[in-house]
Design a protein around this motif. Structure first.
Motif, PDB file in Angstrom:
ATOM      1  N   GLY A  16       0.723  -1.191   0.041  1.00 53.03           N
ATOM      2  CA  GLY A  16      -0.002   0.014   0.119  1.00 53.03           C
ATOM      3  C   GLY A  16       0.815   1.309  -0.067  1.00 53.03           C
ATOM      4  O   GLY A  16       0.496   2.221  -0.598  1.00 53.03           O
ATOM      5  N   ILE A  17       1.931   1.374   0.814  1.00 54.66           N
ATOM      6  CA  ILE A  17       2.872   2.489   0.721  1.00 54.66           C
ATOM      7  C   ILE A  17       3.441   2.716  -0.580  1.00 54.66           C
ATOM      8  O   ILE A  17       3.472   3.616  -1.362  1.00 54.66           O
ATOM      9  CB  ILE A  17       4.056   2.094   1.663  1.00 54.66           C
ATOM     10  CG1 ILE A  17       3.599   1.991   3.265  1.00 54.66           C
ATOM     11  CG2 ILE A  17       5.050   3.222   1.683  1.00 54.66           C
ATOM     12  CD1 ILE A  17       4.697   1.689   4.153  1.00 54.66           C
ATOM     13  N   ALA A  18       3.811   1.614  -1.325  1.00 57.00           N
ATOM     14  CA  ALA A  18       4.419   1.679  -2.636  1.00 57.00           C
ATOM     15  C   ALA A  18       3.437   2.120  -3.757  1.00 57.00           C
ATOM     16  O   ALA A  18       3.693   2.930  -4.507  1.00 57.00           O
ATOM     17  CB  ALA A  18       5.041   0.253  -3.202  1.00 57.00           C
ATOM     18  N   TRP A  19       2.264   1.426  -3.696  1.00 56.77           N
ATOM     19  CA  TRP A  19       1.074   1.929  -4.415  1.00 56.77           C
ATOM     20  C   TRP A  19       0.896   3.274  -4.368  1.00 56.77           C
ATOM     21  O   TRP A  19       0.536   4.024  -5.514  1.00 56.77           O
ATOM     22  CB  TRP A  19      -0.081   0.922  -4.279  1.00 56.77           C
ATOM     23  CG  TRP A  19      -1.066   1.367  -5.024  1.00 56.77           C
ATOM     24  CD1 TRP A  19      -1.337   1.093  -6.428  1.00 56.77           C
ATOM     25  CD2 TRP A  19      -2.426   1.975  -4.618  1.00 56.77           C
ATOM     26  NE1 TRP A  19      -2.674   1.770  -6.943  1.00 56.77           N
ATOM     27  CE2 TRP A  19      -3.286   2.227  -5.854  1.00 56.77           C
ATOM     28  CE3 TRP A  19      -2.919   2.590  -3.515  1.00 56.77           C
ATOM     29  CZ2 TRP A  19      -4.608   2.977  -5.767  1.00 56.77           C
ATOM     30  CZ3 TRP A  19      -4.005   3.158  -3.463  1.00 56.77           C
ATOM     31  CH2 TRP A  19      -4.931   3.116  -4.531  1.00 56.77           C
ATOM     32  N   MET A  20       0.443   3.894  -3.252  1.00 58.02           N
ATOM     33  CA  MET A  20       0.060   5.217  -2.797  1.00 58.02           C
ATOM     34  C   MET A  20       1.288   6.248  -3.431  1.00 58.02           C
ATOM     35  O   MET A  20       0.780   7.125  -4.073  1.00 58.02           O
ATOM     36  CB  MET A  20      -0.209   5.367  -1.488  1.00 58.02           C
ATOM     37  CG  MET A  20      -1.536   4.782  -1.069  1.00 58.02           C
ATOM     38  SD  MET A  20      -2.222   5.263   0.661  1.00 58.02           S
ATOM     39  CE  MET A  20      -1.372   4.030   1.676  1.00 58.02           C
ATOM     40  N   THR A  21       2.396   5.726  -3.207  1.00 58.68           N
ATOM     41  CA  THR A  21       3.561   6.731  -3.620  1.00 58.68           C
ATOM     42  C   THR A  21       3.555   6.911  -5.189  1.00 58.68           C
ATOM     43  O   THR A  21       3.615   8.008  -5.747  1.00 58.68           O
ATOM     44  CB  THR A  21       4.979   6.132  -2.919  1.00 58.68           C
ATOM     45  OG1 THR A  21       4.821   6.068  -1.876  1.00 58.68           O
ATOM     46  CG2 THR A  21       5.950   7.041  -3.687  1.00 58.68           C
ATOM     47  N   GLY A  22       3.475   5.438  -5.719  1.00 60.89           N
ATOM     48  CA  GLY A  22       3.376   5.675  -7.291  1.00 60.89           C
ATOM     49  C   GLY A  22       2.064   6.479  -7.730  1.00 60.89           C
ATOM     50  O   GLY A  22       2.188   7.402  -8.929  1.00 60.89           O
ATOM     51  N   LEU A  23       1.000   6.140  -7.168  1.00 58.63           N
ATOM     52  CA  LEU A  23      -0.263   6.698  -7.411  1.00 58.63           C
ATOM     53  C   LEU A  23      -0.180   8.277  -7.421  1.00 58.63           C
ATOM     54  O   LEU A  23      -0.478   9.135  -8.300  1.00 58.63           O
ATOM     55  CB  LEU A  23      -1.404   6.390  -6.682  1.00 58.63           C
ATOM     56  CG  LEU A  23      -2.738   6.955  -7.121  1.00 58.63           C
ATOM     57  CD1 LEU A  23      -3.527   6.095  -8.142  1.00 58.63           C
ATOM     58  CD2 LEU A  23      -3.422   6.977  -5.926  1.00 58.63           C
ATOM     59  N   LEU A  24       0.294   8.712  -6.320  1.00 49.31           N
ATOM     60  CA  LEU A  24       0.724  10.389  -6.209  1.00 49.31           C
ATOM     61  C   LEU A  24       1.665  10.734  -7.172  1.00 49.31           C
ATOM     62  O   LEU A  24       1.260  12.012  -7.757  1.00 49.31           O
ATOM     63  CB  LEU A  24       1.085  10.507  -4.994  1.00 49.31           C
ATOM     64  CG  LEU A  24       0.220  10.374  -3.733  1.00 49.31           C
ATOM     65  CD1 LEU A  24       0.668  10.379  -2.169  1.00 49.31           C
ATOM     66  CD2 LEU A  24      -0.881  11.458  -3.643  1.00 49.31           C
ATOM     67  N   LEU A  25       2.602  10.132  -7.643  1.00 53.50           N
ATOM     68  CA  LEU A  25       3.452  10.619  -8.686  1.00 53.50           C
ATOM     69  C   LEU A  25       2.940  10.666 -10.044  1.00 53.50           C
ATOM     70  O   LEU A  25       2.876  11.562 -10.639  1.00 53.50           O
ATOM     71  CB  LEU A  25       4.874   9.752  -8.626  1.00 53.50           C
ATOM     72  CG  LEU A  25       5.700  10.104  -9.781  1.00 53.50           C
ATOM     73  CD1 LEU A  25       6.186  11.591  -9.683  1.00 53.50           C
ATOM     74  CD2 LEU A  25       6.973   8.767  -9.887  1.00 53.50           C
ATOM     75  N   VAL A 208      -9.752  10.614  -0.540  1.00 54.42           N
ATOM     76  CA  VAL A 208      -9.377   9.505   0.196  1.00 54.42           C
ATOM     77  C   VAL A 208      -8.685   8.392  -0.890  1.00 54.42           C
ATOM     78  O   VAL A 208      -9.136   7.963  -1.881  1.00 54.42           O
ATOM     79  CB  VAL A 208     -10.527   8.770   0.526  1.00 54.42           C
ATOM     80  CG1 VAL A 208     -10.084   7.425   1.520  1.00 54.42           C
ATOM     81  CG2 VAL A 208     -11.644   9.659   1.565  1.00 54.42           C
ATOM     82  N   ILE A 209      -7.366   8.137  -0.292  1.00 54.18           N
ATOM     83  CA  ILE A 209      -6.586   7.143  -1.215  1.00 54.18           C
ATOM     84  C   ILE A 209      -6.781   6.015  -0.259  1.00 54.18           C
ATOM     85  O   ILE A 209      -5.900   5.849   0.710  1.00 54.18           O
ATOM     86  CB  ILE A 209      -5.246   7.641  -1.452  1.00 54.18           C
ATOM     87  CG1 ILE A 209      -5.157   8.663  -2.227  1.00 54.18           C
ATOM     88  CG2 ILE A 209      -4.510   6.497  -2.396  1.00 54.18           C
ATOM     89  CD1 ILE A 209      -4.055   9.284  -2.620  1.00 54.18           C
ATOM     90  N   SER A 210      -7.160   4.849  -0.728  1.00 50.20           N
ATOM     91  CA  SER A 210      -7.771   3.800   0.225  1.00 50.20           C
ATOM     92  C   SER A 210      -7.213   2.436  -0.678  1.00 50.20           C
ATOM     93  O   SER A 210      -7.798   1.816  -1.576  1.00 50.20           O
ATOM     94  CB  SER A 210      -9.229   3.475   0.467  1.00 50.20           C
ATOM     95  OG  SER A 210      -9.353   2.318   1.147  1.00 50.20           O
ATOM     96  N   PRO A 211      -6.129   1.935   0.047  1.00 48.05           N
ATOM     97  CA  PRO A 211      -5.534   0.515  -0.796  1.00 48.05           C
ATOM     98  C   PRO A 211      -6.497  -0.550  -0.712  1.00 48.05           C
ATOM     99  O   PRO A 211      -6.506  -1.457  -1.552  1.00 48.05           O
ATOM    100  CB  PRO A 211      -4.298   0.134  -0.027  1.00 48.05           C
ATOM    101  CG  PRO A 211      -3.781   1.608   0.488  1.00 48.05           C
ATOM    102  CD  PRO A 211      -5.196   2.350   0.892  1.00 48.05           C
ATOM    103  N   LEU A 212      -7.419  -0.674   0.394  1.00 49.50           N
ATOM    104  CA  LEU A 212      -8.258  -1.703   0.494  1.00 49.50           C
ATOM    105  C   LEU A 212      -9.681  -1.305   0.056  1.00 49.50           C
ATOM    106  O   LEU A 212     -10.468  -2.253  -0.130  1.00 49.50           O
ATOM    107  CB  LEU A 212      -8.476  -1.784   2.119  1.00 49.50           C
ATOM    108  CG  LEU A 212      -7.238  -2.339   2.761  1.00 49.50           C
ATOM    109  CD1 LEU A 212      -7.552  -2.487   4.372  1.00 49.50           C
ATOM    110  CD2 LEU A 212      -6.619  -3.520   2.218  1.00 49.50           C
ATOM    111  N   GLY A 213     -10.017  -0.202  -0.362  1.00 48.29           N
ATOM    112  CA  GLY A 213     -11.151   0.382  -0.985  1.00 48.29           C
ATOM    113  C   GLY A 213     -12.523   0.058  -0.106  1.00 48.29           C
ATOM    114  O   GLY A 213     -12.511  -0.142   1.050  1.00 48.29           O
ATOM    115  N   LEU A 214     -13.646   0.101  -1.088  1.00 50.76           N
ATOM    116  CA  LEU A 214     -15.028  -0.096  -0.319  1.00 50.76           C
ATOM    117  C   LEU A 214     -15.301  -1.449   0.093  1.00 50.76           C
ATOM    118  O   LEU A 214     -16.090  -1.500   1.145  1.00 50.76           O
ATOM    119  CB  LEU A 214     -16.157   0.425  -1.363  1.00 50.76           C
ATOM    120  CG  LEU A 214     -15.988   1.954  -1.876  1.00 50.76           C
ATOM    121  CD1 LEU A 214     -16.906   2.194  -2.775  1.00 50.76           C
ATOM    122  CD2 LEU A 214     -16.373   2.652  -0.524  1.00 50.76           C
ATOM    123  N   ASP A 215     -14.568  -2.258  -0.555  1.00 55.17           N
ATOM    124  CA  ASP A 215     -15.010  -3.665  -0.121  1.00 55.17           C
ATOM    125  C   ASP A 215     -13.827  -4.206   0.628  1.00 55.17           C
ATOM    126  O   ASP A 215     -13.224  -5.357   0.017  1.00 55.17           O
ATOM    127  CB  ASP A 215     -15.340  -4.741  -1.334  1.00 55.17           C
ATOM    128  CG  ASP A 215     -16.699  -3.939  -1.884  1.00 55.17           C
ATOM    129  OD1 ASP A 215     -17.500  -3.608  -1.263  1.00 55.17           O
ATOM    130  OD2 ASP A 215     -16.554  -3.849  -3.200  1.00 55.17           O
TER     131      ASP A 215
END
Length: 280
Positions: A16-25, A208-215
């Motif tokens: 999740g850390i990696a995904w959010m970092t990539g997403l923001l970039l 909201v940046i949510s690696p786990l999402g709504l479900d």
């Protein structure tokens, strides 16, 4: 009247850390840099990203720290059997009827668990952070008191070090040790909510940046769908970003595996380049 812009960063392991970092970039590369929020709220993985954003390093360098083996932080491998985890937790949660009771029982589970020593885990968190100074941007990091079951919100005025705050917010019960702060023990803020997006109430715009999402696969007393509906009812414009199919594949089945960092960051960057989704 709601005002301001809040960025909520949720839990989701090292992947999740990696995904959010990539997403923001990727979003910044698409001309939608959302990192400069008026308030940042971080839980678990999100607490790590919030601290990294506040370090002053540009997104490109934060991304490099995820994908370049020479720059990656030292991590401890965690292999989790979620079926056993649920079975071990079940007797602790029996009879809990209120949120605070549930969190107290979760805290007993966290305190009883056999994990790596606390100093070893603190060292991992410290290695992730480019700076030990609290961000200039108002930043709230969430944890839960293991004994009282009460939510703790750490910020620059709390008298708590940034490393301790991030470590406590990332202390997944049964996997990582609770963190000692001022003689009390704290566990992952994600046991209350994977995102704690309700803390953004009052902001006019909430992303909201949510690696786990709504479900989310994890049980939660505060389902994200309901929390986001409440924010909208309070007058906020709400945007939710969760992993797309390619990102879910990259994150895989064990978000605590350090090997997920490169694929998750890469997929997050590609997803971000597609731009922000419509408001929720």
């Amino acid at each position: 009247m709601a005002d301001g812009h809040a960025l909520v960063l949720g839990g989701g392991g090292v992947a999740g850390i990696a995904w959010m970092t990539g997403l923001l970039l990727g979003l910044a590369e698409a001309g939608q840099d959302i990192a400069g929020a008026g308030t940042v709220i971080g839980t678990s993985a999100g607490a790590n990203v919030a601290a990294q954003l506040g370090s002053g390093l540009p997104l490109q360098e934060l991304y490099a720290r995820q994908v370049d083996p020479a720059l990656q932080s030292r991590e401890l491998m965690a292999v989790v059997d979620w079926v056993k985890f649920a079975a071990d937790l079940e007797p602790y949660m029996a009879g809990a009827s209120t949120l605070v009771e549930q969190l107290r029982n979760f805290g007993r589970f966290a305190l009883d668990a056999d994990t790596v020593p606390e100093p070893d885990r603190i060292a991992v968190i410290e290695s992730r952070l480019p700076s030990r100074e609290w961000p200039v941007t108002p930043t709230k990091l969430t944890a839960v008191d293991c004994v009282s079951g009460e939510l703790a919100i750490f910020d620059a005025s709390s008298g708590v070090s940034l490393v301790e705050a991030v470590a406590s917010s990332s202390a997944v019960p049964g996997i990582w040790p609770p963190v000692t702060i001022g003689g009390r023990r704290y566990m992952d803020g994600g046991v209350r909510s994977a995102d704690n997006a309700d803390l953004a109430a009052g902001a006019g715009r909430v992303i909201v940046i949510s690696p786990l999402g709504l479900d989310s696969p994890l049980p939660t007393p505060m389902p994200l769908r309901e929390v986001l509906a409440g924010l909208r009812e309070g007058g906020a414009t709400v945007t939710l970003i969760s992993p797309d199919e390619a990102s879910l594949t990259a994150i895989g089945t064990n978000a605590l595996d350090p090997a997920t960092r490169v694929p998750a960051a890469t997929a997050g960057r590609a997803q971000g380049r597609a731009g922000l989704p419509a408001a929720f």
